[in-house]
Design a protein around this motif. Structure first.
Motif, PDB file in Angstrom:
ATOM      1  N   ALA A  79       0.893  -1.174  -0.160  1.00 21.09           N
ATOM      2  CA  ALA A  79      -0.129  -0.059  -0.070  1.00 21.09           C
ATOM      3  C   ALA A  79       0.909   1.165  -0.003  1.00 21.09           C
ATOM      4  CB  ALA A  79      -0.780   0.037   1.279  1.00 21.09           C
ATOM      5  N   VAL A  80       1.794   1.245   0.690  1.00 30.20           N
ATOM      6  CA  VAL A  80       2.901   2.374   0.848  1.00 30.20           C
ATOM      7  C   VAL A  80       3.575   2.548  -0.470  1.00 30.20           C
ATOM      8  CG1 VAL A  80       5.046   3.116   1.983  1.00 30.20           C
ATOM      9  CG2 VAL A  80       3.322   2.414   3.307  1.00 30.20           C
ATOM     10  N   TRP A  81       3.820   1.362  -1.024  1.00 26.51           N
ATOM     11  CA  TRP A  81       4.534   1.450  -2.412  1.00 26.51           C
ATOM     12  C   TRP A  81       3.680   2.174  -3.449  1.00 26.51           C
ATOM     13  CZ3 TRP A  81       3.799  -1.004  -7.353  1.00 26.51           C
ATOM     14  CH2 TRP A  81       4.786  -0.861  -8.066  1.00 26.51           C
ATOM     15  N   LEU A  82       2.399   1.714  -3.394  1.00 27.19           N
ATOM     16  CA  LEU A  82       1.564   2.250  -4.493  1.00 27.19           C
ATOM     17  C   LEU A  82       1.402   3.770  -4.274  1.00 27.19           C
ATOM     18  CD1 LEU A  82      -0.612   2.076  -6.732  1.00 27.19           C
ATOM     19  CD2 LEU A  82      -2.358   1.444  -4.767  1.00 27.19           C
ATOM     20  N   LYS A  83       1.128   4.042  -2.949  1.00 25.30           N
ATOM     21  CA  LYS A  83       0.850   5.788  -2.697  1.00 25.30           C
ATOM     22  C   LYS A  83       2.153   6.517  -3.170  1.00 25.30           C
ATOM     23  CE  LYS A  83      -0.083   9.457  -0.112  1.00 25.30           C
ATOM     24  NZ  LYS A  83       0.798  10.112  -0.461  1.00 25.30           N
ATOM     25  N   GLU A  84       3.378   5.631  -2.832  1.00 25.37           N
ATOM     26  CA  GLU A  84       4.595   6.489  -3.342  1.00 25.37           C
ATOM     27  C   GLU A  84       4.802   6.673  -4.906  1.00 25.37           C
ATOM     28  OE1 GLU A  84       7.809   4.421  -1.355  1.00 25.37           O
ATOM     29  OE2 GLU A  84       7.203   5.652   0.601  1.00 25.37           O
ATOM     30  N   LYS A  85       4.418   5.625  -5.578  1.00 28.89           N
ATOM     31  CA  LYS A  85       4.397   5.598  -7.053  1.00 28.89           C
ATOM     32  C   LYS A  85       3.592   6.697  -7.514  1.00 28.89           C
ATOM     33  CE  LYS A  85       7.118   2.371  -7.761  1.00 28.89           C
ATOM     34  NZ  LYS A  85       8.689   2.658  -8.578  1.00 28.89           N
ATOM     35  N   LEU A  86       2.219   6.602  -7.043  1.00 34.20           N
ATOM     36  CA  LEU A  86       1.157   7.797  -7.363  1.00 34.20           C
ATOM     37  C   LEU A  86       1.671   9.138  -7.255  1.00 34.20           C
ATOM     38  CD1 LEU A  86      -1.943   5.683  -6.022  1.00 34.20           C
ATOM     39  CD2 LEU A  86      -1.629   6.462  -8.557  1.00 34.20           C
ATOM     40  N   ASP A  87       2.245   9.266  -5.928  1.00 37.52           N
ATOM     41  CA  ASP A  87       2.911  10.562  -5.909  1.00 37.52           C
ATOM     42  C   ASP A  87       3.860  11.084  -7.030  1.00 37.52           C
ATOM     43  OD1 ASP A  87       1.405  10.825  -3.455  1.00 37.52           O
ATOM     44  OD2 ASP A  87       2.766  10.231  -2.045  1.00 37.52           O
ATOM     45  N   ALA A  88       4.849   9.823  -7.144  1.00 42.54           N
ATOM     46  CA  ALA A  88       5.930  10.109  -8.172  1.00 42.54           C
ATOM     47  C   ALA A  88       5.262  10.534  -9.633  1.00 42.54           C
ATOM     48  CB  ALA A  88       6.629   8.832  -8.480  1.00 42.54           C
ATOM     49  N   LYS A  89       4.277  10.003  -9.603  1.00 48.13           N
ATOM     50  CA  LYS A  89       3.368  10.214 -10.804  1.00 48.13           C
ATOM     51  C   LYS A  89       2.530  11.684 -10.925  1.00 48.13           C
ATOM     52  CE  LYS A  89       1.225   7.068 -14.124  1.00 48.13           C
ATOM     53  NZ  LYS A  89       1.894   6.680 -15.142  1.00 48.13           N
ATOM     54  N   ALA A 123      -3.138  11.458  -4.440  1.00 44.74           N
ATOM     55  CA  ALA A 123      -3.609  10.036  -3.677  1.00 44.74           C
ATOM     56  C   ALA A 123      -3.310  10.264  -2.474  1.00 44.74           C
ATOM     57  CB  ALA A 123      -2.737   8.923  -4.225  1.00 44.74           C
ATOM     58  N   TRP A 124      -4.169   9.396  -1.747  1.00 37.60           N
ATOM     59  CA  TRP A 124      -4.000   9.680   0.057  1.00 37.60           C
ATOM     60  C   TRP A 124      -3.871   8.203   0.596  1.00 37.60           C
ATOM     61  CZ3 TRP A 124      -7.114  12.431  -3.324  1.00 37.60           C
ATOM     62  CH2 TRP A 124      -7.038  13.660  -3.483  1.00 37.60           C
ATOM     63  N   LEU A 125      -3.255   7.942   1.760  1.00 34.24           N
ATOM     64  CA  LEU A 125      -3.102   6.783   2.601  1.00 34.24           C
ATOM     65  C   LEU A 125      -3.130   7.135   3.971  1.00 34.24           C
ATOM     66  CD1 LEU A 125      -2.671   3.593   2.600  1.00 34.24           C
ATOM     67  CD2 LEU A 125      -0.295   4.053   2.374  1.00 34.24           C
ATOM     68  N   GLU A 126      -4.172   6.560   4.663  1.00 38.98           N
ATOM     69  CA  GLU A 126      -4.166   6.920   6.196  1.00 38.98           C
ATOM     70  C   GLU A 126      -3.362   6.084   6.806  1.00 38.98           C
ATOM     71  OE1 GLU A 126      -5.622   9.479   7.049  1.00 38.98           O
ATOM     72  OE2 GLU A 126      -6.824   9.653   5.167  1.00 38.98           O
ATOM     73  N   GLN A 127      -1.914   6.513   6.838  1.00 38.85           N
ATOM     74  CA  GLN A 127      -0.904   5.707   7.367  1.00 38.85           C
ATOM     75  C   GLN A 127      -0.900   5.891   8.847  1.00 38.85           C
ATOM     76  OE1 GLN A 127       2.089   7.111   4.220  1.00 38.85           O
ATOM     77  NE2 GLN A 127       2.939   5.099   5.173  1.00 38.85           N
ATOM     78  N   PRO A 128      -0.363   4.782   9.873  1.00 42.16           N
ATOM     79  CA  PRO A 128       0.017   3.846   9.199  1.00 42.16           C
ATOM     80  C   PRO A 128      -0.703   2.521   9.243  1.00 42.16           C
ATOM     81  CG  PRO A 128       0.687   4.034  11.566  1.00 42.16           C
ATOM     82  CD  PRO A 128      -0.332   5.125  11.096  1.00 42.16           C
ATOM     83  N   LEU A 129      -2.071   2.770   9.486  1.00 43.55           N
ATOM     84  CA  LEU A 129      -2.858   1.428   9.828  1.00 43.55           C
ATOM     85  C   LEU A 129      -3.584   0.855   8.442  1.00 43.55           C
ATOM     86  CD1 LEU A 129      -4.556   2.615  13.311  1.00 43.55           C
ATOM     87  CD2 LEU A 129      -2.441   1.542  12.969  1.00 43.55           C
TER      88      LEU A 129
END
Ligand SMILES: *Cc1c(COP(=O)(O)O)cnc(C)c1O
Length: 416
Positions: free
Chosen positions: A340-350, A354-360
């Motif tokens: 999930a973190v990986w996907l969020k980072e890739k979307l950010d890079a693009k 995108a949002w992810l309610e980290q860390p849960l």
């Protein structure tokens, strides 16, 4: 004579054609007549769809093949086995799997901070069924303590089953606004609290769309300002409740750290059941303050809502506990959160919002892509003006690999 027969025949044909036209119209003629159902076609379609199901919180990596072998080879599949009874108090000993069901509950109880000698629970039909028991047990418990019906407080971002069930159980509901992260706003709870009525709190541990987690500490602090209000806390942890105990964030669903009275968790979201199922856990104290319904012909009390319940679902859960086990569940939990973190980072890079309610959370939500991409990956829609409008999300479950996610990322338009 002959001509009359011919006319009659013609009339019959016309009538048949008219009936067929009506039928087609009723079925939506534009779609054309449906092909007859075919099991092989269904199987091929299920296998194909599995790889690109990104939008729903279900684990499609099922590990029950050997269970089904056992089930068939031993003839259990040819008997109607039924858990019509209480796994903790039944004296009924005919054709049930209540002992296995109790072991499943006793396995899960401690993961959520229940002591074995203060634990009651059942394997449920679903997350909704678990919430049904949470709201029902909570309201009966509060009624017994206070002689008053409670008010149900739940956030407007929580799963709709909670609103449905409050309606079904004829309970007054206060829908509390959630913030942009999907968390119930403590100040809004404070405004809505009715001081002279008991409170049945439903805490969302993972809201359906954004994966928001109610801030139990903040909300409990609001409740603590009103010591006269008798409170029951039910946690709706259908999805997150599955994996959190296997992560370093386990305290979020531990009642010794975050006090709650009952919790509902799904079996087919994280744990890999192949049919809707779940479990409901509560304390003996809550259980002892219910409507017991002594049923003579079942040799005991029937505190749960349903009479007949699946005897196979507890066996499958028991099997998964034995065969996937703590090690397997821990690896899976780490993998989905990492992906999930990986996907969020890739979307950010693009540069894709995108949002992810980290860390849960394992739920990445983002600006909704084209309808082709939405359809291809079965992405569920939502809308939030605070975040620019139309949204979709990907719930990163066990069957979703980085390769699959990369395929999805490639389908998004390139950075401008
Ligand atoms: C999925 C879900 C539910 C409903 O569970 P079902 O098994 O579909 O009935 C309830 N609450 C939450 C938070 C969920 O994620």
């Amino acid at each position: 004579m002959k001509q009359g027969m011919f006319l009659g025949f013609k009339r019959k044909i016309l009538a048949l054609l008219a009936a067929a036209a009506l039928l087609l119209a009723a079925c939506g003629a534009a779609a054309g007549p449906r092909e007859p159902a075919s099991l092989d076609r269904l199987a091929a379609s299920i296998r194909e769809q599995k790889t690109r199901m990104l939008g729903y919180p279900v684990n499609h990596d099922i590990q029950l093949r050997d269970f089904y072998r056992w089930y068939i080879d031993n003839g259990v599949c040819s008997v109607m086995v039924n858990n019509a009874g209480d796994p903790f108090h039944s004296e009924e000993d005919y054709l049930n799997t209540l002992d296995f069901e109790r072991e499943v509950i006793e396995f899960f109880g401690p993961l959520y901070g229940f002591d074995k000698d203060n634990l009651w629970g059942i394997v449920t039909f679903s997350g909704t069924d678990g919430n049904d028991h949470g709201i029902y047990f909570g309201s009966k418990y509060l009624e017994k303590k206070t002689k008053q019906k409670p008010i149900v407080y739940v956030s407007d971002a929580a799963h709709y089953s909670n609103m449905r069930l409050a309606d079904l159980q004829n309970l007054e509901l206060r829908l509390i606004p959630a913030d942009v992260h999907g968390r119930m706003i403590p100040e809004e709870l404070e405004k809505a609290l009715v001081p002279d009525r008991p409170a049945l709190m439903v805490y969302a541990m993972g809201t359906t769309f954004k994966g928001g987690v109610d801030d139990q500490e903040g909300l409990n602090a609001v409740l603590a300002k009103h010591p006269s209000i008798v409170v029951y806390r039910h946690v709706d942890a259908a999805l997150f409740g599955g994996y959190l105990p296997y992560t370093k964030f386990r305290d979020a669903v531990n009642r010794k750290v975050q006090p709650f009275d009952s919790i509902a968790v799904s079996g087919h979201k994280f744990f890999g059941m192949d049919e809707p199922a779940g479990f409901f856990l509560t304390t003996s104290e809550v259980m002892d303050n219910q409507n017991p319904y002594q049923v003579t012909y079942l040799n005991g009390s029937m505190p749960m809502i349903n009479c007949s319940r699946s005897a196979v679902a507890p066996l499958k859960l028991w099997w998964l506990i034995q065969h996937v086990g703590e090690k397997g569940f821990t690896e899976q939990a780490e993998q989905i959160l990492e992906n999930a973190v990986w996907l969020k980072e890739k979307l950010d890079a693009k540069g894709w919002p995108a949002w992810l309610e980290q860390p849960l959370s394992n739920t990445v939500y983002f600006k909704r892509p084209s309808s082709e991409v939405v359809t291809k990956y079965a992405l569920a829609p939502d809308h939030d003006d605070r975040l620019g409008g139309d949204l979709s999300h990907i719930v990163v479950m066990q069957h979703i690999t980085k390769e699959t996610l990369q395929g999805f990322l490639n389908d998004l338009p390139a950075k401008k």
